[in-house]
Design a protein around this motif. Structure first.
Motif, short mmCIF file in Angstrom:
data_model
loop_
_atom_site.label_atom_id
_atom_site.label_comp_id
_atom_site.label_asym_id
_atom_site.label_seq_id
_atom_site.Cartn_x
_atom_site.Cartn_y
_atom_site.Cartn_z
N THR A 169 0.83 -1.20 0.00
CA THR A 169 0.00 0.00 0.00
C THR A 169 0.87 1.26 0.00
O THR A 169 1.81 1.37 0.78
CB THR A 169 -0.91 0.03 1.24
OG1 THR A 169 -1.69 -1.16 1.23
CG2 THR A 169 -1.83 1.24 1.22
N ALA A 170 0.55 2.21 -0.87
CA ALA A 170 1.38 3.41 -1.02
C ALA A 170 1.46 4.22 0.27
O ALA A 170 2.52 4.73 0.63
CB ALA A 170 0.84 4.26 -2.17
N ASP A 171 0.34 4.38 0.97
CA ASP A 171 0.32 5.17 2.20
C ASP A 171 0.36 4.26 3.43
O ASP A 171 -0.26 4.53 4.45
CB ASP A 171 -0.91 6.06 2.24
CG ASP A 171 -2.22 5.27 2.18
OD1 ASP A 171 -2.15 4.07 1.87
OD2 ASP A 171 -3.27 5.86 2.46
N ALA A 172 1.13 3.17 3.33
CA ALA A 172 1.16 2.17 4.39
C ALA A 172 1.61 2.73 5.73
O ALA A 172 1.07 2.36 6.77
CB ALA A 172 2.08 1.01 3.99
N ASP A 173 2.60 3.63 5.72
CA ASP A 173 3.08 4.20 6.98
C ASP A 173 1.93 4.79 7.78
O ASP A 173 1.74 4.49 8.96
CB ASP A 173 4.12 5.30 6.71
CG ASP A 173 5.45 4.74 6.26
OD1 ASP A 173 5.60 3.51 6.23
OD2 ASP A 173 6.35 5.54 5.96
N SER A 174 1.17 5.66 7.14
CA SER A 174 0.07 6.34 7.81
C SER A 174 -1.00 5.35 8.24
O SER A 174 -1.55 5.45 9.34
CB SER A 174 -0.54 7.39 6.87
OG SER A 174 -1.66 8.00 7.46
N THR A 175 -1.29 4.38 7.38
CA THR A 175 -2.33 3.40 7.70
C THR A 175 -1.97 2.60 8.94
O THR A 175 -2.79 2.42 9.85
CB THR A 175 -2.54 2.44 6.51
OG1 THR A 175 -2.95 3.19 5.37
CG2 THR A 175 -3.60 1.40 6.84
N VAL A 176 -0.74 2.11 8.99
CA VAL A 176 -0.30 1.28 10.13
C VAL A 176 -0.33 2.09 11.42
O VAL A 176 -0.77 1.62 12.46
CB VAL A 176 1.10 0.71 9.87
CG1 VAL A 176 1.66 0.05 11.12
CG2 VAL A 176 1.05 -0.30 8.73
N VAL A 177 0.16 3.33 11.36
CA VAL A 177 0.17 4.19 12.54
C VAL A 177 -1.25 4.43 13.04
O VAL A 177 -1.53 4.34 14.25
CB VAL A 177 0.87 5.52 12.24
CG1 VAL A 177 0.59 6.55 13.34
CG2 VAL A 177 2.37 5.31 12.12
N ARG A 178 -2.15 4.74 12.15
CA ARG A 178 -3.53 5.02 12.56
C ARG A 178 -4.21 3.76 13.10
O ARG A 178 -5.03 3.85 14.02
CB ARG A 178 -4.32 5.60 11.39
CG ARG A 178 -3.95 7.06 11.09
CD ARG A 178 -4.86 7.68 10.06
NE ARG A 178 -4.62 9.10 9.87
CZ ARG A 178 -5.15 10.06 10.61
NH1 ARG A 178 -5.95 9.74 11.62
NH2 ARG A 178 -4.90 11.33 10.35
N VAL A 179 -3.86 2.60 12.58
CA VAL A 179 -4.43 1.36 13.10
C VAL A 179 -4.03 1.15 14.55
O VAL A 179 -4.88 0.91 15.42
CB VAL A 179 -3.99 0.15 12.24
CG1 VAL A 179 -4.27 -1.15 12.96
CG2 VAL A 179 -4.71 0.16 10.90
N VAL A 180 -2.73 1.26 14.85
CA VAL A 180 -2.29 0.99 16.23
C VAL A 180 -2.76 2.07 17.19
O VAL A 180 -3.11 1.79 18.34
CB VAL A 180 -0.76 0.80 16.31
CG1 VAL A 180 -0.33 -0.43 15.53
CG2 VAL A 180 0.00 2.03 15.85
N LEU A 181 -2.81 3.32 16.72
CA LEU A 181 -3.29 4.39 17.59
C LEU A 181 -4.79 4.24 17.87
O LEU A 181 -5.26 4.59 18.96
CB LEU A 181 -3.00 5.76 16.97
CG LEU A 181 -1.52 6.18 16.93
CD1 LEU A 181 -1.36 7.53 16.26
CD2 LEU A 181 -0.91 6.21 18.34
N SER A 182 -5.52 3.74 16.90
CA SER A 182 -6.95 3.47 17.14
C SER A 182 -7.13 2.40 18.20
O SER A 182 -8.01 2.51 19.06
CB SER A 182 -7.63 3.03 15.83
OG SER A 182 -7.64 4.07 14.87
N ILE A 183 -6.31 1.37 18.14
CA ILE A 183 -6.41 0.28 19.10
C ILE A 183 -6.18 0.78 20.53
O ILE A 183 -6.85 0.35 21.47
CB ILE A 183 -5.40 -0.83 18.76
CG1 ILE A 183 -5.81 -1.53 17.46
CG2 ILE A 183 -5.32 -1.87 19.90
CD1 ILE A 183 -7.16 -2.21 17.52
#
Length: 205
Positions: A169-183
């Motif tokens: 995924t092109a914006d993987a950095d942002s996606t992964v960060v937002r996933v863990v912060l949501s958790i």
């Protein structure tokens, strides 16, 4: 006088390194690649492989160990004053490392090697649990569940994200960060504010 590094010894070390590099490269695109395919990519015979590894699983365990050393080092070295920033920065760095060492990430997603992966990544898991406890105790993370359970959810969600995104995924950095912060309990707005205030989260090493 005996030479400190006899030629035969140097050749053996070179062949072992070649095998590991070939395994990382081949398994990155094809996690089920055969030992013959890995040997061919290394420019070696199947017989030569057995001089270093008893079987394919032995080679895969070494690939796991090499990747885990890098993951564990990142977890240990990432330490900010704010647990939220530490977690976000760690997620970014680990994701980028997984992208660079795709073979290790692919193997880690294979349930057949789950036990080896868990053992190799024990320092990383301990670091996440310590960080989660600090975040819960400080009020930075959600406090409606035990820290141990929250750490488990972080680990499993990260694993599921790796499996879903396939490291492309092109914006993987942002996606992964937002996933863990949501958790850990941050709202979308809180995440945006944190990311805006801390551009180092996505800084290149």
């Amino acid at each position: 006088m005996t030479a400190p590094n006899p030629p035969r010894r140097r050749d053996a070390l070179a062949n072992r390194e070649a095998l590991l590099r070939a395994a990382q490269s081949v398994l990155a695109s094809n996690p089920t690649a055969s030992l013959d395919a890995i040997a061919q990519a290394a420019g070696l015979t199947r017989r030569a492989v057995y001089g270093h590894f008893a079987d394919r699983d032995s080679l895969l365990r070494e690939v796991i160990a090499v990747g885990a050393q890098r993951f564990n080092a990142i977890a240990e070295a990432t330490d900010e004053s704010d647990p939220r920033v530490t977690l976000a920065r760690m997620a970014t760095r680990l994701w980028r490392e997984a992208s660079a060492v795709r073979a290790s990430a692919n193997i880690a997603l294979d349930d057949a090697h789950l036990t080896d992966t868990v053992l190799a990544l024990a320092p990383l898991r301990h670091r996440i649990r310590d960080l989660t406890r600090a975040g819960v105790d400080s009020g930075a993370f959600r406090g409606d569940m035990p820290a141990e359970l929250l750490a488990f959810l972080i680990e499993e969600t990260a694993r599921a994200t790796l499996r879903e995104l396939r490291l492309t995924t092109a914006d993987a950095d942002s996606t992964v960060v937002r996933v863990v912060l949501s958790i850990v309990g941050l709202s979308w707005r809180e995440q945006a504010e944190l990311i805006s205030a801390h551009p180092e989260i996505f800084a290149q090493d």
